[in-house]
Design a protein around this motif. Sequence first.
Motif, PDB file in Angstrom:
ATOM      1  N   GLY A 134       0.655  -1.313   0.010  1.00 43.91           N
ATOM      2  CA  GLY A 134       0.234   0.233   0.171  1.00 43.91           C
ATOM      3  C   GLY A 134       0.957   1.225   0.030  1.00 43.91           C
ATOM      4  O   GLY A 134       2.000   1.467   0.337  1.00 43.91           O
ATOM      5  N   GLN A 135       0.104   2.454  -0.765  1.00 41.71           N
ATOM      6  CA  GLN A 135       0.845   3.993   0.127  1.00 41.71           C
ATOM      7  C   GLN A 135       1.281   4.005   1.653  1.00 41.71           C
ATOM      8  O   GLN A 135       2.053   4.538   1.305  1.00 41.71           O
ATOM      9  CB  GLN A 135      -0.256   4.552  -0.976  1.00 41.71           C
ATOM     10  CG  GLN A 135      -0.047   4.145  -2.269  1.00 41.71           C
ATOM     11  CD  GLN A 135      -1.594   5.380  -2.708  1.00 41.71           C
ATOM     12  OE1 GLN A 135      -0.699   7.138  -2.574  1.00 41.71           O
ATOM     13  NE2 GLN A 135      -1.984   5.418  -3.399  1.00 41.71           N
ATOM     14  N   ASN A 136       0.729   3.290   1.592  1.00 34.84           N
ATOM     15  CA  ASN A 136       0.935   3.586   3.628  1.00 34.84           C
ATOM     16  C   ASN A 136       2.640   2.800   3.848  1.00 34.84           C
ATOM     17  O   ASN A 136       1.705   2.766   5.482  1.00 34.84           O
ATOM     18  CB  ASN A 136      -0.124   3.748   4.442  1.00 34.84           C
ATOM     19  CG  ASN A 136      -0.746   2.547   4.858  1.00 34.84           C
ATOM     20  OD1 ASN A 136      -0.538   1.663   3.637  1.00 34.84           O
ATOM     21  ND2 ASN A 136      -2.148   3.087   5.113  1.00 34.84           N
ATOM     22  N   ASP A 160      -6.270   6.571   5.066  1.00 35.37           N
ATOM     23  CA  ASP A 160      -5.312   6.308   3.799  1.00 35.37           C
ATOM     24  C   ASP A 160      -5.648   5.008   2.425  1.00 35.37           C
ATOM     25  O   ASP A 160      -5.969   5.185   1.717  1.00 35.37           O
ATOM     26  CB  ASP A 160      -3.828   6.563   3.814  1.00 35.37           C
ATOM     27  CG  ASP A 160      -3.181   7.630   4.130  1.00 35.37           C
ATOM     28  OD1 ASP A 160      -4.277   8.797   4.094  1.00 35.37           O
ATOM     29  OD2 ASP A 160      -2.225   8.398   4.687  1.00 35.37           O
ATOM     30  N   THR A 161      -5.908   3.855   3.358  1.00 34.69           N
ATOM     31  CA  THR A 161      -6.433   2.472   2.243  1.00 34.69           C
ATOM     32  C   THR A 161      -8.008   2.878   1.844  1.00 34.69           C
ATOM     33  O   THR A 161      -8.131   2.415   0.969  1.00 34.69           O
ATOM     34  CB  THR A 161      -6.309   1.798   3.817  1.00 34.69           C
ATOM     35  OG1 THR A 161      -4.823   1.403   3.750  1.00 34.69           O
ATOM     36  CG2 THR A 161      -6.950   0.408   2.735  1.00 34.69           C
ATOM     37  N   LYS A 163      -9.780   5.680   1.588  1.00 33.58           N
ATOM     38  CA  LYS A 163      -8.939   6.496   0.606  1.00 33.58           C
ATOM     39  C   LYS A 163      -9.024   6.257  -0.787  1.00 33.58           C
ATOM     40  O   LYS A 163      -9.231   6.081  -1.948  1.00 33.58           O
ATOM     41  CB  LYS A 163      -8.495   8.043   0.431  1.00 33.58           C
ATOM     42  CG  LYS A 163      -9.208   9.028   1.518  1.00 33.58           C
ATOM     43  CD  LYS A 163      -8.057   9.780   1.788  1.00 33.58           C
ATOM     44  CE  LYS A 163      -8.966  10.679   3.008  1.00 33.58           C
ATOM     45  NZ  LYS A 163      -8.101  11.492   3.804  1.00 33.58           N
ATOM     46  N   ALA A 164      -7.458   4.972  -0.588  1.00 42.13           N
ATOM     47  CA  ALA A 164      -6.942   4.382  -2.222  1.00 42.13           C
ATOM     48  C   ALA A 164      -7.753   3.657  -2.967  1.00 42.13           C
ATOM     49  O   ALA A 164      -7.643   3.229  -3.963  1.00 42.13           O
ATOM     50  CB  ALA A 164      -5.818   4.198  -1.810  1.00 42.13           C
ATOM     51  N   ASN A 165      -9.248   2.702  -1.678  1.00 38.72           N
ATOM     52  CA  ASN A 165      -9.624   1.782  -2.396  1.00 38.72           C
ATOM     53  C   ASN A 165     -10.761   2.415  -2.917  1.00 38.72           C
ATOM     54  O   ASN A 165     -11.461   1.131  -3.412  1.00 38.72           O
ATOM     55  CB  ASN A 165     -10.019   0.004  -1.566  1.00 38.72           C
ATOM     56  CG  ASN A 165      -8.808  -0.281  -1.185  1.00 38.72           C
ATOM     57  OD1 ASN A 165      -7.136  -0.061  -1.737  1.00 38.72           O
ATOM     58  ND2 ASN A 165      -8.740  -1.093   0.118  1.00 38.72           N
ATOM     59  N   ARG A 167     -11.651   4.080  -5.199  1.00 40.62           N
ATOM     60  CA  ARG A 167     -11.775   3.637  -6.726  1.00 40.62           C
ATOM     61  C   ARG A 167     -12.807   2.573  -6.776  1.00 40.62           C
ATOM     62  O   ARG A 167     -12.916   2.574  -8.222  1.00 40.62           O
ATOM     63  CB  ARG A 167     -10.150   3.649  -7.374  1.00 40.62           C
ATOM     64  CG  ARG A 167     -10.060   2.632  -6.556  1.00 40.62           C
ATOM     65  CD  ARG A 167      -7.913   3.341  -7.873  1.00 40.62           C
ATOM     66  NE  ARG A 167      -7.383   2.114  -7.355  1.00 40.62           N
ATOM     67  CZ  ARG A 167      -6.607   1.370  -7.095  1.00 40.62           C
ATOM     68  NH1 ARG A 167      -6.971   2.065  -5.662  1.00 40.62           N
ATOM     69  NH2 ARG A 167      -5.678   0.739  -7.193  1.00 40.62           N
ATOM     70  N   ASN A 201       3.262   6.140  -6.678  1.00 38.25           N
ATOM     71  CA  ASN A 201       2.770   6.578  -5.865  1.00 38.25           C
ATOM     72  C   ASN A 201       3.047   5.079  -4.673  1.00 38.25           C
ATOM     73  O   ASN A 201       2.632   5.177  -3.929  1.00 38.25           O
ATOM     74  CB  ASN A 201       1.128   6.589  -6.591  1.00 38.25           C
ATOM     75  CG  ASN A 201       0.953   5.248  -6.569  1.00 38.25           C
ATOM     76  OD1 ASN A 201       0.992   4.488  -7.466  1.00 38.25           O
ATOM     77  ND2 ASN A 201      -0.468   4.896  -6.186  1.00 38.25           N
ATOM     78  N   LYS A 202       4.326   5.024  -5.758  1.00 38.70           N
ATOM     79  CA  LYS A 202       4.426   3.302  -3.866  1.00 38.70           C
ATOM     80  C   LYS A 202       5.857   3.376  -3.955  1.00 38.70           C
ATOM     81  O   LYS A 202       6.483   2.813  -3.210  1.00 38.70           O
ATOM     82  CB  LYS A 202       4.063   1.560  -4.850  1.00 38.70           C
ATOM     83  CG  LYS A 202       2.955   1.382  -5.340  1.00 38.70           C
ATOM     84  CD  LYS A 202       2.040   1.723  -4.073  1.00 38.70           C
ATOM     85  CE  LYS A 202       0.869   0.909  -4.609  1.00 38.70           C
ATOM     86  NZ  LYS A 202       0.665   0.014  -4.955  1.00 38.70           N
TER      87      LYS A 202
END
Length: 241
Positions: A134-136, A160-161, A163-165, A167, A201-202
């Motif tokens: 994940g980005q975090n 953050d997770t 928000k990322a999911n 989509r 982003n990673k």
Amino acid sequence: MQIEIVKDYEALSKKAANIIASQIVLKPQGVIGLATGSTPVGTYKELIRMNKEGLISFSNITSFNLDEYYGLGADDDQSYHYFMNENLFNAIDIKKENIHIPNGKASDVGAECTRYENRIKEAGGIDLQLLGIGQNGHIGFNEPNENFEPLTHLVNLDSDTIKANARFFDSIEEVPTQAISMGVKTILSSRKILLLASGENKAEAMYKMIKGKVTPKLPASALQLHHDVVVIMDEAAASLL
């Protein structure tokens, strides 16, 4: 930790699929840990192609998925059960009874986590575990925390997770706020680990995972402690290294 940087997502997917296929050829009755998210989709497409062409067979393979949203049933089109069926299982020759994914609708979540751990042990442990990041810096749904959660457990998802999911959902309000996930100790108990990362982003998470200290605030950093980790990333994900 073996680090391989490839040009793009297509190259990443092919290299990852070749590593998994090699594992299947070496141990046709082995146990493979699988991941969801957008990163492994290309890898799964390559594995499907290899299976269709008769290069590999999943007929004696047992699989365990890292995680599942808590509150979603297997037939929900946003569940990871559904994702795996659509992106891999329905197109290969794996036996349905050999597929294991946490039950997101379990009434007793503690018992479900214990059951899942026991099934992994009964299968002899995981030979190769596929991971995204994940980005975090989360792996599975092990979010940044004050300590490493060792075993399969219920997770409160990081904002953050979520928000990322979002989509993948019609709105952020529909994204589940909890998940059942393998713990860090469970993941590190795998004999081999294959982590994939694609996209700029990673890049920050990958830099911290490889160059930073081991800390539960970046769960993926725990992979530094494992004896056999292969990291494949595209140039964008490796841009800070």
